[in-house]
Design a protein around this motif. Sequence first.
Motif, PDB file in Angstrom:
ATOM      1  N   LYS A 285     -27.702 -14.003   0.629  1.00  0.00           N
ATOM      2  CA  LYS A 285     -27.470 -14.295  -1.224  1.00  0.00           C
ATOM      3  C   LYS A 285     -28.865 -15.089  -1.192  1.00  0.00           C
ATOM      4  CE  LYS A 285     -23.811 -15.501  -3.783  1.00  0.00           C
ATOM      5  NZ  LYS A 285     -24.395 -16.433  -4.387  1.00  0.00           N
ATOM      6  N   ALA A 286     -28.625 -16.775  -0.615  1.00  0.00           N
ATOM      7  CA  ALA A 286     -29.399 -17.577  -0.990  1.00  0.00           C
ATOM      8  C   ALA A 286     -31.005 -16.957  -1.129  1.00  0.00           C
ATOM      9  CB  ALA A 286     -29.054 -18.531   0.044  1.00  0.00           C
ATOM     10  N   ILE A 287     -30.963 -16.179   0.683  1.00  0.00           N
ATOM     11  CA  ILE A 287     -32.279 -15.511  -0.736  1.00  0.00           C
ATOM     12  C   ILE A 287     -32.748 -14.482  -1.523  1.00  0.00           C
ATOM     13  CG2 ILE A 287     -34.424 -13.881   0.235  1.00  0.00           C
ATOM     14  CD1 ILE A 287     -33.026 -14.226   3.175  1.00  0.00           C
ATOM     15  N   ARG A 288     -32.111 -13.597  -1.826  1.00  0.00           N
ATOM     16  CA  ARG A 288     -31.752 -13.346  -3.009  1.00  0.00           C
ATOM     17  C   ARG A 288     -31.445 -13.780  -4.321  1.00  0.00           C
ATOM     18  NH1 ARG A 288     -29.533  -9.113  -0.133  1.00  0.00           N
ATOM     19  NH2 ARG A 288     -30.643  -7.108   0.052  1.00  0.00           N
ATOM     20  N   ASP A 289     -30.828 -15.222  -4.697  1.00  0.00           N
ATOM     21  CA  ASP A 289     -30.499 -15.994  -5.670  1.00  0.00           C
ATOM     22  C   ASP A 289     -31.829 -16.638  -6.180  1.00  0.00           C
ATOM     23  OD1 ASP A 289     -28.201 -15.360  -5.300  1.00  0.00           O
ATOM     24  OD2 ASP A 289     -27.067 -16.630  -4.419  1.00  0.00           O
ATOM     25  N   TYR A 290     -32.464 -17.213  -4.699  1.00  0.00           N
ATOM     26  CA  TYR A 290     -33.704 -17.883  -4.827  1.00  0.00           C
ATOM     27  C   TYR A 290     -34.902 -16.791  -5.423  1.00  0.00           C
ATOM     28  CZ  TYR A 290     -38.099 -20.920  -4.555  1.00  0.00           C
ATOM     29  OH  TYR A 290     -39.183 -21.766  -4.605  1.00  0.00           O
TER      30      TYR A 290
ATOM     31  N   ASP B  56     -45.816  -8.062 -10.315  1.00  0.00           N
ATOM     32  CA  ASP B  56     -46.245  -8.822 -10.348  1.00  0.00           C
ATOM     33  C   ASP B  56     -45.808  -9.301  -8.957  1.00  0.00           C
ATOM     34  OD1 ASP B  56     -47.975 -10.893 -11.459  1.00  0.00           O
ATOM     35  OD2 ASP B  56     -45.937 -11.719 -11.772  1.00  0.00           O
ATOM     36  N   LYS B  57     -44.691  -9.963  -8.998  1.00  0.00           N
ATOM     37  CA  LYS B  57     -43.359  -9.985  -7.783  1.00  0.00           C
ATOM     38  C   LYS B  57     -42.334  -9.329  -7.294  1.00  0.00           C
ATOM     39  CE  LYS B  57     -43.591 -14.712  -9.499  1.00  0.00           C
ATOM     40  NZ  LYS B  57     -42.992 -15.779  -9.549  1.00  0.00           N
ATOM     41  N   TYR B  58     -42.567  -8.938  -5.829  1.00  0.00           N
ATOM     42  CA  TYR B  58     -41.740  -7.539  -5.610  1.00  0.00           C
ATOM     43  C   TYR B  58     -41.464  -8.022  -3.897  1.00  0.00           C
ATOM     44  CZ  TYR B  58     -41.184  -5.382  -0.379  1.00  0.00           C
ATOM     45  OH  TYR B  58     -40.790  -5.064   0.525  1.00  0.00           O
ATOM     46  N   PHE B  59     -39.382  -7.928  -3.766  1.00  0.00           N
ATOM     47  CA  PHE B  59     -38.770  -8.729  -2.388  1.00  0.00           C
ATOM     48  C   PHE B  59     -38.677  -7.519  -1.563  1.00  0.00           C
ATOM     49  CE2 PHE B  59     -35.346  -9.773  -4.810  1.00  0.00           C
ATOM     50  CZ  PHE B  59     -34.501  -9.652  -3.728  1.00  0.00           C
ATOM     51  N   GLN B  60     -37.383  -7.559  -0.795  1.00  0.00           N
ATOM     52  CA  GLN B  60     -37.103  -7.003  -0.321  1.00  0.00           C
ATOM     53  C   GLN B  60     -36.245  -7.053   1.037  1.00  0.00           C
ATOM     54  OE1 GLN B  60     -37.674  -2.047   1.798  1.00  0.00           O
ATOM     55  NE2 GLN B  60     -38.902  -3.110   0.984  1.00  0.00           N
ATOM     56  N   ILE B  61     -34.828  -7.359   1.107  1.00  0.00           N
ATOM     57  CA  ILE B  61     -34.813  -7.172   2.764  1.00  0.00           C
ATOM     58  C   ILE B  61     -34.719  -6.138   3.101  1.00  0.00           C
ATOM     59  CG2 ILE B  61     -33.199  -7.784   4.418  1.00  0.00           C
ATOM     60  CD1 ILE B  61     -32.307 -10.104   1.650  1.00  0.00           C
TER      61      ILE B  61
ATOM     62  N   VAL C 170     -37.643 -10.144   5.621  1.00  0.00           N
ATOM     63  CA  VAL C 170     -37.557 -10.293   4.134  1.00  0.00           C
ATOM     64  C   VAL C 170     -38.890 -10.600   3.665  1.00  0.00           C
ATOM     65  CG1 VAL C 170     -37.540 -12.175   2.533  1.00  0.00           C
ATOM     66  CG2 VAL C 170     -35.837 -12.274   4.801  1.00  0.00           C
ATOM     67  N   ASP C 171     -38.785  -9.223   3.372  1.00  0.00           N
ATOM     68  CA  ASP C 171     -40.849  -9.099   2.791  1.00  0.00           C
ATOM     69  C   ASP C 171     -40.963  -9.227   1.195  1.00  0.00           C
ATOM     70  OD1 ASP C 171     -42.811  -7.172   3.932  1.00  0.00           O
ATOM     71  OD2 ASP C 171     -43.109  -5.842   2.335  1.00  0.00           O
ATOM     72  N   LEU C 172     -41.751 -10.147   1.006  1.00  0.00           N
ATOM     73  CA  LEU C 172     -42.443 -10.565  -0.351  1.00  0.00           C
ATOM     74  C   LEU C 172     -43.632 -10.005  -0.768  1.00  0.00           C
ATOM     75  CD1 LEU C 172     -42.988 -13.416  -0.595  1.00  0.00           C
ATOM     76  CD2 LEU C 172     -41.361 -14.009   0.267  1.00  0.00           C
ATOM     77  N   GLU C 173     -44.271 -10.527  -1.807  1.00  0.00           N
ATOM     78  CA  GLU C 173     -45.677  -9.834  -2.204  1.00  0.00           C
ATOM     79  C   GLU C 173     -45.620 -10.353  -3.864  1.00  0.00           C
ATOM     80  OE1 GLU C 173     -49.191  -8.334  -1.207  1.00  0.00           O
ATOM     81  OE2 GLU C 173     -47.321  -8.791   0.167  1.00  0.00           O
ATOM     82  N   MET C 174     -46.635 -10.688  -3.871  1.00  0.00           N
ATOM     83  CA  MET C 174     -46.643 -10.698  -5.464  1.00  0.00           C
ATOM     84  C   MET C 174     -48.578 -11.323  -5.651  1.00  0.00           C
ATOM     85  SD  MET C 174     -45.690 -15.212  -4.258  1.00  0.00           S
ATOM     86  CE  MET C 174     -46.200 -16.388  -5.582  1.00  0.00           C
ATOM     87  N   SER C 175     -48.414 -10.812  -6.682  1.00  0.00           N
ATOM     88  CA  SER C 175     -49.664 -10.549  -7.788  1.00  0.00           C
ATOM     89  C   SER C 175     -50.493 -12.033  -8.225  1.00  0.00           C
ATOM     90  CB  SER C 175     -50.309 -10.019  -8.623  1.00  0.00           C
ATOM     91  OG  SER C 175     -49.378  -8.692  -8.042  1.00  0.00           O
TER      92      SER C 175
ATOM     93  N   GLY D   4     -49.034 -12.578  -0.086  1.00  0.00           N
ATOM     94  CA  GLY D   4     -47.783 -12.248   0.260  1.00  0.00           C
ATOM     95  C   GLY D   4     -47.571 -13.093   1.983  1.00  0.00           C
ATOM     96  N   LEU D   5     -46.097 -12.546   2.568  1.00  0.00           N
ATOM     97  CA  LEU D   5     -45.113 -12.724   3.560  1.00  0.00           C
ATOM     98  C   LEU D   5     -44.521 -12.151   4.152  1.00  0.00           C
ATOM     99  CD1 LEU D   5     -45.550 -16.069   4.471  1.00  0.00           C
ATOM    100  CD2 LEU D   5     -42.997 -15.037   4.476  1.00  0.00           C
ATOM    101  N   ALA D   6     -43.590 -11.981   5.243  1.00  0.00           N
ATOM    102  CA  ALA D   6     -42.595 -11.525   5.630  1.00  0.00           C
ATOM    103  C   ALA D   6     -42.054 -12.625   6.728  1.00  0.00           C
ATOM    104  CB  ALA D   6     -43.285 -10.569   6.451  1.00  0.00           C
ATOM    105  N   PHE D   7     -40.734 -12.905   6.135  1.00  0.00           N
ATOM    106  CA  PHE D   7     -39.806 -13.347   7.748  1.00  0.00           C
ATOM    107  C   PHE D   7     -39.169 -12.980   8.557  1.00  0.00           C
ATOM    108  CE2 PHE D   7     -40.207 -16.378   3.552  1.00  0.00           C
ATOM    109  CZ  PHE D   7     -40.948 -17.583   4.209  1.00  0.00           C
TER     110      PHE D   7
END
Length: 595
Positions: free
Chosen positions: A155-160, A216-221, A241-246, A536-539
Amino acid sequence: MGEALNGLKRSIMCGDVREEHIGKKITVMGWVQRRRNLGGLEFVDLRDREGILQIVFGDKINAEAFEKASKIKPEYCVAVTGEVVKRESVNPNMPTGMVEVKGESLKILSESDTPPIDIKENAETAENLRLKYRYLDLRRPDMQNIFKIRSKVSKAIRDYLESTGFLEVETPMLTKSTPEGARDYLVPSRNYPGMFYALPQSPQLFKQLLMVSGFDKYFQIVKCFRDEDLRANRQPEFTQVDLEMSFVEQDDVMALSEGLIAHVFKEVAGVDVKLPIKRMTFKEAMEKYGSDKPDLRFGMEITDITEAVKTSDFKVFKGAIEDGGSVRALCLKGGATMGRKDIDRLGEFVKTYKAKGLAWIQLKEEGIKSPIAKFLSEDEMNAIVSTMNAETGDLILIVADKNKVVFQSLGALRLDLAKKFDLIKDKNEFNFTWITEFPVFEWSDEENRYMACHHPFTAPMDEDIDIIESDKEHARAKAYDLVLNGEELGGGSIRIHNMELQERMLRALGFNEEDAWKKFGFLLQAFKFGPPPHGGLAFGLDRMIMFLAGTENIKDVIAFPKNQNAFCYLTEAPNIVDEKQLNELGIGVLPKENK
């Protein structure tokens, strides 16, 4: 047999009952932790996800409920209605220890056999039994607390991320098998006989395509899958936790990631992560700690003593230096008291990391003791001691070999000594660091070629673009890993967004043009249509939960994990399927001896 609820509603969780509820009639439901008969009263500890509540049944409270209560056993599922009263014997160790419920009615919703495992906090049960009866293992309060933490983290990840402009987008589970990673899990296709989908090792190519799509900005758990031999704390299916930014550079991704980590650790654990997080190059990490994921909670850095022994005739040192390697050492403070047998065991330990042996020097009160003293001059010995800043009572441990062997053996030895001598004083410390400037390539002895250190889509540093084909050993990448207490918490990179450079990178990895387009054509084709600069980055979510929950076992943070052989004791998967299913897929299974 079990009774039906017949409209009965739970009014509160067992673990939430407090003094402010005294005098109120409530209905609670859960599992019997234990039952005790004391002087004609039945005391039942009732447990649900939120905790344990004491219920007292008596003939004078309600005779029918008292009669039923005398027959219930541990793990019976029951519903109880009664008045909350103050406990005569307060239990300060329980959140509900000030109160109890007078059991006025009792419904036995279902009975239970004697559980094959102990359902209590920190029960010491064989792992195979825990996994076989996982649904019982998960009833334990300490396990349920872990999954509360996991839910809070998600939840904290999604909120941020949503607050910073990210969109959550799902990518396919059935995709194409691509090389340059671990072994894929393959899924046969019924509609296309002889063809296979692959389960994703990560959403890497799809998230890059989402950047081409203008998201532009994507994320996915997201669940990821790797069919590899499992080491400690690895699972065949895991969550990242996968994310990518343009339109970003390395510092932008790292700053966003720092903010995310600081938010999660504050929200979930009340921990203030000091920002900005310190940075260290890959080269520095390897030279000082022998690892690209250094544990910085203690010192004992690796020291290069090559200069101190460069003129030595000692063939072990001389041979390593002439072969392009080095001589490096650790100094264990107070280690001079270690016995010869224990030091010999350290020598055997480093051999498992391909070191030929371990030289040592003890600085005792009566003088220097070392098996290599006879091969070194007094000046050379003094130069080693001086370079190491060693004092009387210390132990110097030396490896001479190719740098790769020196780093991995001394790096592992450093961690081993930290455990043996309890060098990590604050076990609750969260020590973060970024590792940057990774190599673009790493040599694989198994494949006998250079492979991508991260993946083939990582951009080289601008000043190293011209050497990705001519000097693979020294080419550096715009790649970065976030390390916490000696474990990689996440990693990412700035991606190549230029088709020509991507084709060059694939050539450098041994792909000809035909193979490159066959394997990665859908990405290369997309790069013809104005791809933005992106990164991007993946945690590793499972690993993050391990830190926050204080467990060292990854199986504790996954609801239904596999064992070290990727076998599920609960469902007995993988298993044989019937012939009809195989025929529909056009698959035959070879006898074991013919594989």
